[in-house]
Design a protein around this motif. Structure first.
Motif, PDB file in Angstrom:
ATOM      1  N   ALA A 192       0.834  -1.206   0.000  1.00 22.03           N
ATOM      2  CA  ALA A 192       0.000   0.000   0.000  1.00 22.03           C
ATOM      3  C   ALA A 192       0.871   1.258   0.000  1.00 22.03           C
ATOM      4  O   ALA A 192       0.598   2.208  -0.743  1.00 22.03           O
ATOM      5  N   VAL A 193       1.934   1.278   0.797  1.00 24.27           N
ATOM      6  CA  VAL A 193       2.864   2.412   0.806  1.00 24.27           C
ATOM      7  C   VAL A 193       3.466   2.590  -0.587  1.00 24.27           C
ATOM      8  O   VAL A 193       3.539   3.708  -1.112  1.00 24.27           O
ATOM      9  N   HIS A 194       3.889   1.508  -1.181  1.00 24.28           N
ATOM     10  CA  HIS A 194       4.493   1.533  -2.516  1.00 24.28           C
ATOM     11  C   HIS A 194       3.512   2.108  -3.544  1.00 24.28           C
ATOM     12  O   HIS A 194       3.852   3.007  -4.318  1.00 24.28           O
ATOM     13  N   GLY A 195       2.280   1.596  -3.537  1.00 25.41           N
ATOM     14  CA  GLY A 195       1.279   2.067  -4.491  1.00 25.41           C
ATOM     15  C   GLY A 195       0.949   3.536  -4.309  1.00 25.41           C
ATOM     16  O   GLY A 195       0.839   4.285  -5.288  1.00 25.41           O
ATOM     17  N   LEU A 196       0.809   3.966  -3.071  1.00 26.50           N
ATOM     18  CA  LEU A 196       0.525   5.377  -2.809  1.00 26.50           C
ATOM     19  C   LEU A 196       1.678   6.268  -3.268  1.00 26.50           C
ATOM     20  O   LEU A 196       1.460   7.357  -3.807  1.00 26.50           O
ATOM     21  N   ALA A 197       2.897   5.814  -3.061  1.00 24.52           N
ATOM     22  CA  ALA A 197       4.059   6.595  -3.503  1.00 24.52           C
ATOM     23  C   ALA A 197       4.081   6.715  -5.025  1.00 24.52           C
ATOM     24  O   ALA A 197       4.392   7.785  -5.564  1.00 24.52           O
ATOM     25  N   LEU A 198       3.739   5.633  -5.718  1.00 22.89           N
ATOM     26  CA  LEU A 198       3.686   5.698  -7.181  1.00 22.89           C
ATOM     27  C   LEU A 198       2.642   6.693  -7.658  1.00 22.89           C
ATOM     28  O   LEU A 198       2.804   7.330  -8.696  1.00 22.89           O
ATOM     29  N   HIS A 199       1.566   6.844  -6.883  1.00 19.11           N
ATOM     30  CA  HIS A 199       0.508   7.810  -7.200  1.00 19.11           C
ATOM     31  C   HIS A 199       0.850   9.204  -6.664  1.00 19.11           C
ATOM     32  O   HIS A 199       0.042  10.120  -6.772  1.00 19.11           O
ATOM     33  N   GLU A 200       2.028   9.325  -6.044  1.00 17.93           N
ATOM     34  CA  GLU A 200       2.475  10.571  -5.416  1.00 17.93           C
ATOM     35  C   GLU A 200       1.440  11.079  -4.413  1.00 17.93           C
ATOM     36  O   GLU A 200       1.105  12.254  -4.366  1.00 17.93           O
ATOM     37  N   ASP A 201       0.973  10.170  -3.600  1.00 18.23           N
ATOM     38  CA  ASP A 201      -0.006  10.469  -2.561  1.00 18.23           C
ATOM     39  C   ASP A 201       0.735  10.623  -1.233  1.00 18.23           C
ATOM     40  O   ASP A 201       1.474   9.734  -0.808  1.00 18.23           O
ATOM     41  N   GLU A 202       0.519  11.743  -0.576  1.00 18.94           N
ATOM     42  CA  GLU A 202       1.198  12.095   0.668  1.00 18.94           C
ATOM     43  C   GLU A 202       1.069  11.023   1.755  1.00 18.94           C
ATOM     44  O   GLU A 202       1.937  10.898   2.621  1.00 18.94           O
TER      45      GLU A 202
ATOM     46  N   ARG B  36      12.811  -5.024   8.068  1.00 15.08           N
ATOM     47  CA  ARG B  36      13.117  -6.006   9.109  1.00 15.08           C
ATOM     48  C   ARG B  36      14.322  -6.849   8.715  1.00 15.08           C
ATOM     49  O   ARG B  36      14.532  -7.124   7.532  1.00 15.08           O
ATOM     50  N   PRO B  37      15.114  -7.255   9.696  1.00  6.27           N
ATOM     51  CA  PRO B  37      16.228  -8.164   9.410  1.00  6.27           C
ATOM     52  C   PRO B  37      15.703  -9.420   8.719  1.00  6.27           C
ATOM     53  O   PRO B  37      14.675  -9.970   9.090  1.00  6.27           O
ATOM     54  N   GLY B  38      16.397  -9.813   7.686  1.00  4.91           N
ATOM     55  CA  GLY B  38      15.995 -10.985   6.924  1.00  4.91           C
ATOM     56  C   GLY B  38      15.048 -10.664   5.777  1.00  4.91           C
ATOM     57  O   GLY B  38      14.783 -11.507   4.928  1.00  4.91           O
ATOM     58  N   PHE B  39      14.516  -9.448   5.752  1.00  2.62           N
ATOM     59  CA  PHE B  39      13.585  -9.038   4.702  1.00  2.62           C
ATOM     60  C   PHE B  39      14.030  -7.718   4.057  1.00  2.62           C
ATOM     61  O   PHE B  39      13.246  -7.071   3.371  1.00  2.62           O
ATOM     62  N   GLN B  40      15.281  -7.309   4.294  1.00  6.83           N
ATOM     63  CA  GLN B  40      15.743  -6.004   3.836  1.00  6.83           C
ATOM     64  C   GLN B  40      15.562  -5.802   2.335  1.00  6.83           C
ATOM     65  O   GLN B  40      15.074  -4.751   1.920  1.00  6.83           O
ATOM     66  N   ASP B  41      15.964  -6.771   1.526  1.00  6.61           N
ATOM     67  CA  ASP B  41      15.891  -6.594   0.078  1.00  6.61           C
ATOM     68  C   ASP B  41      14.457  -6.395  -0.391  1.00  6.61           C
ATOM     69  O   ASP B  41      14.167  -5.474  -1.155  1.00  6.61           O
ATOM     70  N   GLU B  42      13.561  -7.242   0.058  1.00  2.85           N
ATOM     71  CA  GLU B  42      12.156  -7.142  -0.361  1.00  2.85           C
ATOM     72  C   GLU B  42      11.527  -5.850   0.145  1.00  2.85           C
ATOM     73  O   GLU B  42      10.905  -5.100  -0.614  1.00  2.85           O
ATOM     74  N   GLU B  43      11.672  -5.565   1.419  1.00  2.00           N
ATOM     75  CA  GLU B  43      11.023  -4.401   2.012  1.00  2.00           C
ATOM     76  C   GLU B  43      11.647  -3.094   1.534  1.00  2.00           C
ATOM     77  O   GLU B  43      10.947  -2.096   1.362  1.00  2.00           O
ATOM     78  N   MET B  44      12.949  -3.080   1.292  1.00  2.00           N
ATOM     79  CA  MET B  44      13.611  -1.865   0.817  1.00  2.00           C
ATOM     80  C   MET B  44      13.046  -1.452  -0.540  1.00  2.00           C
ATOM     81  O   MET B  44      12.873  -0.262  -0.798  1.00  2.00           O
ATOM     82  N   GLY B  45      12.727  -2.423  -1.374  1.00  2.00           N
ATOM     83  CA  GLY B  45      12.152  -2.109  -2.682  1.00  2.00           C
ATOM     84  C   GLY B  45      10.839  -1.362  -2.575  1.00  2.00           C
ATOM     85  O   GLY B  45      10.569  -0.441  -3.351  1.00  2.00           O
ATOM     86  N   TYR B  46      10.015  -1.729  -1.616  1.00  2.00           N
ATOM     87  CA  TYR B  46       8.732  -1.043  -1.417  1.00  2.00           C
ATOM     88  C   TYR B  46       8.921   0.320  -0.752  1.00  2.00           C
ATOM     89  O   TYR B  46       8.310   1.308  -1.157  1.00  2.00           O
ATOM     90  N   LEU B  47       9.755   0.374   0.260  1.00  2.00           N
ATOM     91  CA  LEU B  47       9.943   1.616   1.010  1.00  2.00           C
ATOM     92  C   LEU B  47      10.734   2.659   0.221  1.00  2.00           C
ATOM     93  O   LEU B  47      10.513   3.860   0.370  1.00  2.00           O
ATOM     94  N   ASP B  48      11.631   2.212  -0.636  1.00  2.00           N
ATOM     95  CA  ASP B  48      12.458   3.124  -1.408  1.00  2.00           C
ATOM     96  C   ASP B  48      11.612   4.077  -2.250  1.00  2.00           C
ATOM     97  O   ASP B  48      11.935   5.256  -2.381  1.00  2.00           O
ATOM     98  N   VAL B  49      10.524   3.590  -2.812  1.00  2.00           N
ATOM     99  CA  VAL B  49       9.660   4.437  -3.642  1.00  2.00           C
ATOM    100  C   VAL B  49       9.049   5.554  -2.797  1.00  2.00           C
ATOM    101  O   VAL B  49       8.964   6.703  -3.239  1.00  2.00           O
ATOM    102  N   ALA B  50       8.672   5.253  -1.569  1.00  2.10           N
ATOM    103  CA  ALA B  50       8.127   6.286  -0.676  1.00  2.10           C
ATOM    104  C   ALA B  50       9.200   7.298  -0.303  1.00  2.10           C
ATOM    105  O   ALA B  50       8.934   8.508  -0.261  1.00  2.10           O
ATOM    106  N   TRP B  51      10.417   6.838  -0.034  1.00  2.70           N
ATOM    107  CA  TRP B  51      11.500   7.760   0.307  1.00  2.70           C
ATOM    108  C   TRP B  51      11.813   8.684  -0.872  1.00  2.70           C
ATOM    109  O   TRP B  51      12.035   9.874  -0.691  1.00  2.70           O
ATOM    110  N   ARG B  52      11.810   8.111  -2.070  1.00  2.00           N
ATOM    111  CA  ARG B  52      12.068   8.940  -3.257  1.00  2.00           C
ATOM    112  C   ARG B  52      10.969   9.985  -3.432  1.00  2.00           C
ATOM    113  O   ARG B  52      11.247  11.109  -3.829  1.00  2.00           O
TER     114      ARG B  52
END
Length: 115
Positions: free
Chosen positions: A45-55, A68-84
């Motif tokens: 949901a965070v990823h999708g909202l970021a793609l829509h440029e929704d605050e 989370r440890p052990g999930f960094q690669d997967e979760e970073m991909g979703y969170l990175d779009v929000a950070w950008r």
């Protein structure tokens, strides 16, 4: 996105994020998933909202915190779009960084430390 099956919700949210047309019905449905009990759904949901440029992606990413440890690669991909999205919104230009470790998590951003 209202299906009871978590995997169906995730798939629907991914597709809705790809549309990127800013339709309020779509973004409101994704925003409702920010409060879903499963972290995987919240991440998509965070990823999708970021793609829509929704605050609302900012609040969702902040609430999720660091990957989370052990999930960094997967979760970073979703969170990175929000950070950008946050960087664009705030007018922060970033230079491409070489791949470095370790990182320090602070105030919703992963700070990279050159070694």
């Amino acid at each position: 996105m209202a299906d009871a099956d978590t995997d169906v919700r995730i798939a629907a949210c991914r597709k809705a994020g790809e549309i990127m047309n800013g339709d309020p019905a779509v973004t409101n449905a994704m925003a409702a998933l920010l409060h879903h009990p499963e972290r995987r759904v919240q991440l998509v949901a965070v990823h999708g909202l970021a793609l829509h440029e929704d605050e609302r992606c900012v609040e969702g990413a902040d609430r999720l915190g660091p990957p989370r440890p052990g999930f960094q690669d997967e979760e970073m991909g979703y969170l990175d779009v929000a950070w950008r999205y946050m960087w664009r919104r705030d007018g922060i230009r970033r230079q491409p960084e070489p791949e470095v470790t370790p990182g320090v998590w602070t105030q919703g951003f992963m700070l990279r430390v050159r070694v």
